[in-house]
Write a protein that holds these residues in place. Structure first.
Motif, PDB file in Angstrom:
ATOM      1  N   UNK A  53       0.830  -1.209   0.000  1.00 28.77           N
ATOM      2  CA  UNK A  53       0.000   0.000   0.000  1.00 28.77           C
ATOM      3  C   UNK A  53       0.862   1.256   0.000  1.00 28.77           C
ATOM      4  N   UNK A  54       1.975   1.231   0.727  1.00 26.73           N
ATOM      5  CA  UNK A  54       2.887   2.372   0.686  1.00 26.73           C
ATOM      6  C   UNK A  54       3.445   2.577  -0.723  1.00 26.73           C
ATOM      7  N   UNK A  55       3.723   1.468  -1.433  1.00 26.00           N
ATOM      8  CA  UNK A  55       4.249   1.579  -2.791  1.00 26.00           C
ATOM      9  C   UNK A  55       3.185   2.093  -3.746  1.00 26.00           C
ATOM     10  N   UNK A  56       1.944   1.617  -3.595  1.00 29.56           N
ATOM     11  CA  UNK A  56       0.889   1.954  -4.540  1.00 29.56           C
ATOM     12  C   UNK A  56       0.168   3.246  -4.201  1.00 29.56           C
ATOM     13  N   UNK A  57       0.366   3.807  -3.014  1.00 30.78           N
ATOM     14  CA  UNK A  57      -0.337   5.033  -2.644  1.00 30.78           C
ATOM     15  C   UNK A  57      -0.062   6.177  -3.616  1.00 30.78           C
ATOM     16  N   UNK A  58       1.209   6.445  -4.013  1.00 28.56           N
ATOM     17  CA  UNK A  58       1.414   7.508  -5.009  1.00 28.56           C
ATOM     18  C   UNK A  58       0.749   7.212  -6.342  1.00 28.56           C
ATOM     19  N   UNK A  59       0.735   5.934  -6.746  1.00 34.92           N
ATOM     20  CA  UNK A  59       0.083   5.577  -8.009  1.00 34.92           C
ATOM     21  C   UNK A  59      -1.418   5.808  -7.921  1.00 34.92           C
ATOM     22  N   UNK A  60      -2.022   5.400  -6.812  1.00 38.07           N
ATOM     23  CA  UNK A  60      -3.462   5.598  -6.642  1.00 38.07           C
ATOM     24  C   UNK A  60      -3.813   7.084  -6.605  1.00 38.07           C
ATOM     25  N   UNK A  61      -2.984   7.895  -5.938  1.00 40.77           N
ATOM     26  CA  UNK A  61      -3.257   9.337  -5.914  1.00 40.77           C
ATOM     27  C   UNK A  61      -3.117   9.950  -7.298  1.00 40.77           C
ATOM     28  N   UNK A  62      -2.131   9.469  -8.070  1.00 44.35           N
ATOM     29  CA  UNK A  62      -1.977   9.987  -9.435  1.00 44.35           C
ATOM     30  C   UNK A  62      -3.189   9.633 -10.298  1.00 44.35           C
ATOM     31  N   UNK A  63      -3.694   8.411 -10.161  1.00 40.56           N
ATOM     32  CA  UNK A  63      -4.894   8.027 -10.918  1.00 40.56           C
ATOM     33  C   UNK A  63      -6.115   8.805 -10.438  1.00 40.56           C
ATOM     34  N   UNK A  64      -6.148   9.083  -9.140  1.00 38.03           N
ATOM     35  CA  UNK A  64      -7.287   9.830  -8.613  1.00 38.03           C
ATOM     36  C   UNK A  64      -7.314  11.261  -9.140  1.00 38.03           C
ATOM     37  N   UNK A  65      -6.107  11.826  -9.371  1.00 39.38           N
ATOM     38  CA  UNK A  65      -6.067  13.169  -9.944  1.00 39.38           C
ATOM     39  C   UNK A  65      -6.573  13.202 -11.378  1.00 39.38           C
ATOM     40  N   UNK A  66      -6.654  12.022 -12.001  1.00 35.25           N
ATOM     41  CA  UNK A  66      -7.232  11.938 -13.351  1.00 35.25           C
ATOM     42  C   UNK A  66      -8.748  11.797 -13.317  1.00 35.25           C
ATOM     43  N   UNK A  67      -9.322  12.005 -12.116  1.00 32.48           N
ATOM     44  CA  UNK A  67     -10.777  11.993 -11.921  1.00 32.48           C
ATOM     45  C   UNK A  67     -11.381  10.614 -12.195  1.00 32.48           C
ATOM     46  N   UNK A  68     -10.651   9.582 -11.767  1.00 28.83           N
ATOM     47  CA  UNK A  68     -11.199   8.235 -11.873  1.00 28.83           C
ATOM     48  C   UNK A  68     -12.017   7.852 -10.649  1.00 28.83           C
ATOM     49  N   UNK A  69     -11.981   8.672  -9.602  1.00 27.80           N
ATOM     50  CA  UNK A  69     -12.650   8.304  -8.370  1.00 27.80           C
ATOM     51  C   UNK A  69     -11.730   7.503  -7.474  1.00 27.80           C
TER      52      UNK A  69
END
Length: 613
Positions: A53-69
């Motif tokens: 989760x620590x590794x994927x947190x930046x990836x998830x935040x980046x995808x969230x900034x693309x308005x994916x929810x």
């Protein structure tokens, strides 16, 4: 006259439950270790999920900034990650199967190569036994004669159908279902951790301490961000290293290069022993594939070059020269987690320990982890100074001083103010509260004296100080007189060294120089400045007044300053001296003393031509 007994008074008897409390702590620790060991089927997926989760947190935040929810971003990040992991394991399985199929031929080549070497008969016999045990080449011994049948005949009783079916199902489905169950738990825990990371953070803040909510929240957010960046960078760097090794091994023709590249990337997470583990199998395979030794030497060179590039260039560039862990903590944590959780514990030991250290550095409640596992010195420099003086380690004091003075921008005055004076003040405080024996005090005096002798050899004053007036640069123009404290003479010597380094002709004297019998030791025509060097502990305002009156009587033309070293701003003695104003100035640091001495000398230089006019 008998010396006073300054030993520590006997400690008051502890509570009756003291030994019981200690035993309870040991029992609690044993229960925790046992729970970690026996709960590995649940705890291992949970820890893997948190690290992932620590590794994927930046990836998830980046995808969230693309308005994916938020939910879709988390799901997409987890699916991408596990798709990559699944592809990697599939490639590992494929290449491992191909390698196993070719093992008999490789074993024959290795057997011939070992047989050609002289003096390795014992190694050859061990290799033969190992390969025979694996069923690779070599004749198998006939089975022993069993009762109830002829030699080589095995009589097997027909098993019950239900037990045979359960045994077959267990042997076939067990190795398949266990990894699938673990992977499923990791996926579920990872998704939940990413979805509810804010809620988990708030709960951690409550556990860490909610009284100072702003500081605690800032520290937790900073720690989480640092861990995310660190783990993501480490995974990316190790993945690049795996691709690099795999490409080079493929280029030189080693079989199953992707398998060895992945092994090398995974072993980068394991300190010290990771690289030898990663280089062993491909090196053995290279020796078995090539009739000569060229391929094996090339494989070894590939790992040496790759390890040097990672350890000396890339990792310092991304992570700095220090990992944040002490070498001892790395070894202990790796051994501990490998013992409890096997190979998985070996891989996650370092990331897990790094997480605990970062948490300890940012959250005061968990500072224990930083002290025990981190690579920062456990003692402050002044505490280390006092500890080495207590132990009689003069060499350690000298080494510490040289290391600090070798740093860019370091000065003798700064070292004296931040380390030496504060360390001497710690010893003076212990003496004042009767926690230091006279014998130990003499040891401290001897060790610090050795240090000051070494510091006196630093060299002459800088060239820029030659502009000071000659009368102020003459030997004995500045006199540092110690107070009544048992360690004030050490501070006087240190102040004399600093003032001498500033270009002034300074020397140190004990308080005995002010006695009537020693009046001739101070030349009123030579002395330009007197520095009364004292520590607050061991002196009094009345005693300082007496010294100042003696100085004024013997040296009426000299300037006088009081060095009340390391005195806090709210010091009663400092306030009393400033109120009475018995001296030219009152300083609390060696830097101030040097600056004041230079200013007084410069003022005298400008006043003399004006007086002559």
């Amino acid at each position: 006259m008998a010396l006073p007994d300054r030993r520590l008074p006997p400690a008051p008897p502890g509570p009756a439950g003291g030994p019981v409390a200690g035993a309870a702590m040991l029992v609690s620790a044993a229960i925790v270790v046992a729970a970690i060991s026996y709960g590995r089927d649940v705890l291992v997926p949970l820890v893997l999920a948190v690290l992932l989760a620590f590794v994927l947190a930046p990836v998830a935040r980046a995808l969230q900034r693309l308005r994916l929810g938020k939910g879709l971003s988390v799901l997409a990040a987890v699916l991408i990650a596990f798709a990559l992991i699944g592809g990697i394991f599939a490639a590992i399985g494929t290449q491992a199967a191909d390698l196993v199929a070719d093992l008999p031929g490789y074993a024959a080549t290795l057997r011939a190569k070992l047989g050609a070497l002289s003096g390795l008969g014992d190694l050859l016999r061990r290799a033969e036994a190992l390969m025979s045990g694996l069923g690779i080449g070599g004749p198998l011994e006939p089975p022993p004669e069993l009762p109830g049948g002829a030699a080589g005949t095995v009589v097997v009783a027909p098993p019950r159908t239900d037990r045979a079916l359960l045994s077959v199902l267990g042997s076939v489905l067990g190795p398949i279902l266990h990894p699938l169950a673990t992977a499923g738990l990791v996926i579920i825990f990872t998704v939940l951790t990413l979805l509810y990371r804010e809620d988990l953070r708030d709960r951690a803040i409550r556990l860490a301490g909610s009284r100072d909510l702003h500081r605690t929240m800032t520290a937790m957010n900073d720690a989480a961000a640092r861990l995310s960046r660190l783990f993501l960078a480490q995974v990316a760097l190790n993945a690049g290293y795996a691709v690099f090794i795999a490409a080079l091994l493929w280029a030189i023709g080693l079989p199953s290069p992707f398998l060895w590249g992945i092994l090398a990337g995974l072993m980068r997470f394991v300190p010290f022993i990771g690289t030898p583990i990663a280089v062993g199998p491909p090196l053995l395979l290279a020796a078995a594939v090539d009739p000569g030794w060229t391929l094996a030497i090339t494989v070894l060179a590939v790992f040496l070059v790759g390890g040097a590039v990672m350890g000396q260039v890339l990792e310092p560039l991304f992570f700095g020269r220090r990992t944040g862990l002490s070498p001892l903590s790395v070894v202990l944590s790796t051994t501990f987690w490998a013992f409890l959780w096997g190979p998985i514990g070996l891989l996650i030991a370092t990331p897990l320990t790094v997480g605990l250290v970062v948490l300890g550095r940012h959250v005061p409640r968990f500072e224990f982890f930083d002290v025990m596992l981190g690579d920062r010195p456990p003692l402050q420099p002044q505490e280390s100074f006092y500890q080495r003086a207590l132990e009689g380690d003069a060499d350690g004091l000298v080494d510490q001083a040289r290391d600090i003075l070798a740093e860019p921008g370091a000065s003798l005055a700064a070292y004296g103010d931040s380390v030496a004076l504060q360390g001497i003040a710690l010893a003076q405080t212990d003496w004042a509260r009767e926690a230091l024996e006279p014998e130990r005090l003499e040891i401290i005096r001897a060790q610090v004296g050795t240090l000051l002798d070494d510091l006196s050899d630093l060299g002459d004053a800088p060239a820029g100080t030659a502009s000071l007036p000659e009368p102020w640069r003459a030997e004995g123009a500045v006199v540092c007189i110690a107070g009544r404290g048992p360690l004030d003479d050490l501070t006087a010597r240190l102040a004399g060294l600093v003032l001498h380094r500033a270009g002034l002709g300074a020397r140190a004297e004990t308080s005995a120089v002010l006695e009537t019998a020693n009046l001739g030791q101070l030349d009123p025509g030579l002395v330009r400045l007197v520095c009364l060097s004292v520590l607050e502990e061991g002196n009094s305002v009345a005693g300082l007044r007496y010294f100042l009156r003696r100085i004024a009587r013997q040296l009426p033309e000299a300037k006088v300053m009081v060095g009340l070293w390391d005195a806090p701003s709210d010091s009663p003695m400092l306030a009393a001296l400033r109120e009475e104003g018995p001296a030219e100035a009152i300083v609390t640091s060696l830097g101030e003393a040097a600056a004041l001495g230079e200013a007084l000398a410069a003022r005298a230089a400008t006043a003399r031509p004006a007086a002559s006019l």
